[in-house]
Scaffold this motif. Structure first.
Motif, PDB file in Angstrom:
ATOM      1  N   UNK A   1       0.819  -1.209   0.000  1.00 27.92           N
ATOM      2  CA  UNK A   1       0.000   0.000   0.000  1.00 27.92           C
ATOM      3  C   UNK A   1       0.853   1.259   0.000  1.00 27.92           C
ATOM      4  N   UNK A   2       2.086   1.128   0.456  1.00 27.46           N
ATOM      5  CA  UNK A   2       2.941   2.299   0.595  1.00 27.46           C
ATOM      6  C   UNK A   2       4.366   1.894   0.260  1.00 27.46           C
ATOM      7  N   UNK A   3       4.532   1.245  -0.895  1.00 30.18           N
ATOM      8  CA  UNK A   3       5.766   0.499  -1.121  1.00 30.18           C
ATOM      9  C   UNK A   3       7.020   1.367  -1.089  1.00 30.18           C
ATOM     10  N   UNK A   4       8.041   0.789  -0.488  1.00 27.59           N
ATOM     11  CA  UNK A   4       9.308   1.478  -0.312  1.00 27.59           C
ATOM     12  C   UNK A   4      10.403   0.420  -0.215  1.00 27.59           C
ATOM     13  N   UNK A   5      10.948   0.021  -1.373  1.00 27.02           N
ATOM     14  CA  UNK A   5      11.887  -1.107  -1.403  1.00 27.02           C
ATOM     15  C   UNK A   5      13.106  -0.900  -0.497  1.00 27.02           C
ATOM     16  N   UNK A   6      13.594   0.347  -0.409  1.00 21.99           N
ATOM     17  CA  UNK A   6      14.811   0.573   0.375  1.00 21.99           C
ATOM     18  C   UNK A   6      14.553   0.277   1.857  1.00 21.99           C
ATOM     19  N   UNK A   7      13.502   0.892   2.412  1.00 22.99           N
ATOM     20  CA  UNK A   7      13.180   0.646   3.823  1.00 22.99           C
ATOM     21  C   UNK A   7      12.811  -0.817   4.054  1.00 22.99           C
ATOM     22  N   UNK A   8      12.038  -1.382   3.111  1.00 24.91           N
ATOM     23  CA  UNK A   8      11.612  -2.777   3.257  1.00 24.91           C
ATOM     24  C   UNK A   8      12.815  -3.704   3.404  1.00 24.91           C
ATOM     25  N   UNK A   9      13.796  -3.535   2.507  1.00 25.96           N
ATOM     26  CA  UNK A   9      14.947  -4.439   2.546  1.00 25.96           C
ATOM     27  C   UNK A   9      15.881  -4.130   3.709  1.00 25.96           C
ATOM     28  N   UNK A  10      16.045  -2.843   4.037  1.00 23.31           N
ATOM     29  CA  UNK A  10      16.934  -2.485   5.148  1.00 23.31           C
ATOM     30  C   UNK A  10      16.394  -3.042   6.464  1.00 23.31           C
ATOM     31  N   UNK A  11      15.139  -2.719   6.750  1.00 17.61           N
ATOM     32  CA  UNK A  11      14.561  -3.178   8.019  1.00 17.61           C
ATOM     33  C   UNK A  11      14.455  -4.704   8.042  1.00 17.61           C
ATOM     34  N   UNK A  12      14.094  -5.283   6.895  1.00 15.43           N
ATOM     35  CA  UNK A  12      14.004  -6.742   6.811  1.00 15.43           C
ATOM     36  C   UNK A  12      15.337  -7.404   7.132  1.00 15.43           C
ATOM     37  N   UNK A  13      16.421  -6.820   6.610  1.00 16.67           N
ATOM     38  CA  UNK A  13      17.748  -7.387   6.866  1.00 16.67           C
ATOM     39  C   UNK A  13      18.118  -7.273   8.350  1.00 16.67           C
ATOM     40  N   UNK A  14      17.822  -6.116   8.950  1.00 12.83           N
ATOM     41  CA  UNK A  14      18.137  -5.953  10.379  1.00 12.83           C
ATOM     42  C   UNK A  14      17.396  -7.009  11.208  1.00 12.83           C
ATOM     43  N   UNK A  15      16.133  -7.218  10.865  1.00  8.86           N
ATOM     44  CA  UNK A  15      15.353  -8.232  11.597  1.00  8.86           C
ATOM     45  C   UNK A  15      15.959  -9.620  11.422  1.00  8.86           C
ATOM     46  N   UNK A  16      16.365  -9.926  10.194  1.00  8.56           N
ATOM     47  CA  UNK A  16      16.984 -11.237   9.967  1.00  8.56           C
ATOM     48  C   UNK A  16      18.267 -11.394  10.771  1.00  8.56           C
ATOM     49  N   UNK A  17      19.051 -10.312  10.849  1.00  9.53           N
ATOM     50  CA  UNK A  17      20.303 -10.383  11.607  1.00  9.53           C
ATOM     51  C   UNK A  17      20.005 -10.678  13.075  1.00  9.53           C
ATOM     52  N   UNK A  18      19.058  -9.912  13.646  1.00  8.27           N
ATOM     53  CA  UNK A  18      18.701 -10.137  15.058  1.00  8.27           C
ATOM     54  C   UNK A  18      18.239 -11.569  15.266  1.00  8.27           C
TER      55      UNK A  18
END
Lengths: 220, 245
Positions: A49-66
């Motif tokens: 609904x509010x797509x933002x590939x940069x934030x999506x991938x950045x935050x997604x990666x941080x979550x995966x790291x944690x």
């Protein structure tokens, strides 16, 4: 004598209290921040609904790291941050910091997946009414996803009871810690049995409640 | 009047191919009429329909609502326009955890109605579709036909100027189908509500529509009047659709 003296009574109560303290701090933080992050991940995903590939991938990666960290390692490595927040790295309040971090990452994914499971047609119908994104999220998505959110939160609670045992390493205390210190290191099988049986009862109870609530709120 | 002017749309497929679903398509629908968009699967009828409220944003071309151009980029304007365009779908798209009443109330809430006025309007709409005694039911307690009637009540709640119907009877049995079509006709007659319907069945067009556009590969083959259920297509595709559906 099976339950050697009543000496462990107060310790047992203390440990139960510590477990509850760690869980309630960790889970509440996860509910708020994990819920927010998970919702934004859903909005930011490609085609969202509010797509933002940069934030999506950045935050997604941080979550995966944690989420990649073994919990014990996470516990130790966030030590300085814990000290900054709570002034200490010892005790249940301090142990709640790494627990919260892990729980936020865990719950964010649960929320993202639960929202993603809501049929696209329902979202589209709401869009066609001229709804704002916040109305779509609050009034439709959370309503449609609430059963899976409750079940996900239940599963997380159960996992984090077991995570909280590891908090004993930094003096976090709690039932798991009691089982390790008395039951395992001191060969006091009765303490071990009592704590484990209590944990089984607690987990069963939580799972039962979660399941009941999810069923009650599901009209699908 | 509701109008698409030289609208083109290309979909990017996952395998990097692209598919042009609308090719320079222009179409004008008059106030008060029931207009059909017919074609085979992939002809672009659904995409054309969804362009009227910009659920599908065209790559080029213009979309007019009541003679005023609407733009995908102007979110606030688009939201206000959408509040005046009702829409129903093949799979109803009701909110399963809301009651019938709450479903119908949603567009009113979105349009900023006063809470005190919402309930009366909801019941009025449910009466129109003959479901006034189902207001406390949940969608999973209703039949397919009843679900679609709730969807119709929801779509007309905010007094729309246009109703878009995307294959509204394709998931229903033949008798329920007629029931829904008659319900749409009744609403059109009663309120003069303009309806655009996408379908692949000539039967539906004959029963419901005043005019129909036959679509193939994102282009209009012909636009025909429907007079007393009679229709006389000139193109090969139109004749075939008439014969088999």
């Amino acid at each position: 004598m099976m339950f050697s003296d009543f000496v462990y009574g107060p310790e047992f109560l203390q440990a139960t209290f510590e477990t509850l303290q760690m869980l309630s701090l960790g889970l509440n933080t996860a509910f708020i921040f994990g819920g927010l992050i998970g919702t934004y991940l859903f909005l930011w995903r490609p085609g969202g609904l509010n797509q933002n590939p940069i934030l999506f991938h950045t935050v997604g990666t941080i979550i995966n790291i944690v989420r990649s960290f073994p919990f014990v390692i996470l516990l130790i490595s966030v030590g300085p941050f814990t000290r900054l927040l709570t002034g200490t790295t010892i005790g249940p309040i301090a142990a709640s910091v790494p627990l919260s971090i892990a729980a936020i990452a865990y719950f964010a994914r649960i929320v993202e997946l639960a929202l993603n499971d809501v049929p696209k047609g329902v979202i589209e119908a709401t869009q066609s009414m001229g709804a704002s994104t916040s109305t779509i999220v609050l009034d439709v998505l959370f309503v449609e996803a609430r059963s899976s959110l409750i079940l996900g939160f239940t599963a997380m609670t159960v996992s984090f009871i077991s995570y909280s045992a590891a908090a004993g390493i930094v003096g976090g205390g709690g039932l798991g810690d009691l089982a390790i210190r008395y039951g395992y290191y001191r060969f006091q099988t009765d303490v071990m049995a009592t704590t484990i049986i209590s944990l089984i009862v607690v987990v069963q109870g939580i799972q039962f409640l979660g399941g009941r609530m999810a069923a009650r709120y599901n009209r699908k | 009047m509701f109008e698409l002017k030289s609208v083109s749309k290309t979909f990017q497929l996952p395998n990097k191919d692209s598919l042009q679903v609308l090719q320079n398509l222009s179409l004008t629908v008059n106030k008060g009429e029931i207009f059909g968009l017919i074609g085979l699967s992939g002809a672009g009828k659904s995409t054309a329909l969804r362009t009227f409220n910009l659920l599908e944003k065209p790559d080029s071309g213009h979309v007019y609502f009541q003679n005023k151009e609407i733009h995908g980029g102007q979110i606030d304007q688009l939201r206000l326009v959408r509040q005046k365009i009702g829409m129903i779908f093949q799979h109803f798209n009701l909110i399963s955890n809301k009651t019938v009443e709450e479903n119908v109330a949603l567009p009113l809430k979105i349009a900023g109605w006063k809470p005190a006025l919402i309930q009366a309007r909801v019941l009025e709409c449910l009466k129109l579709v003959h479901l006034e005694n189902k207001n406390h039911s949940y969608p999973n307690q209703l039949s397919g036909g009843q679900k679609q009637r709730v969807a119709i009540a929801r779509a007309i709640a905010n007094h729309p100027d246009l109703l878009l119907a995307d294959e509204p009877t394709s998931a229903l049995d033949p008798i329920t189908k007629i029931e829904i079509l008659d319900c749409l006709t009744e609403i059109n007659k009663k309120f003069g509500l303009t309806i655009i319907i996408a379908t692949h069945e000539m039967n539906i067009v004959r029963r419901l529509c005043d005019r129909v556009a036959i679509l193939d590969q994102g282009q209009i083959q012909e636009i025909l009047p429907v007079a007393r259920g009679e229709i006389h297509p000139q193109t090969k595709l139109g004749k075939m659709l008439l014969e088999i559906t």
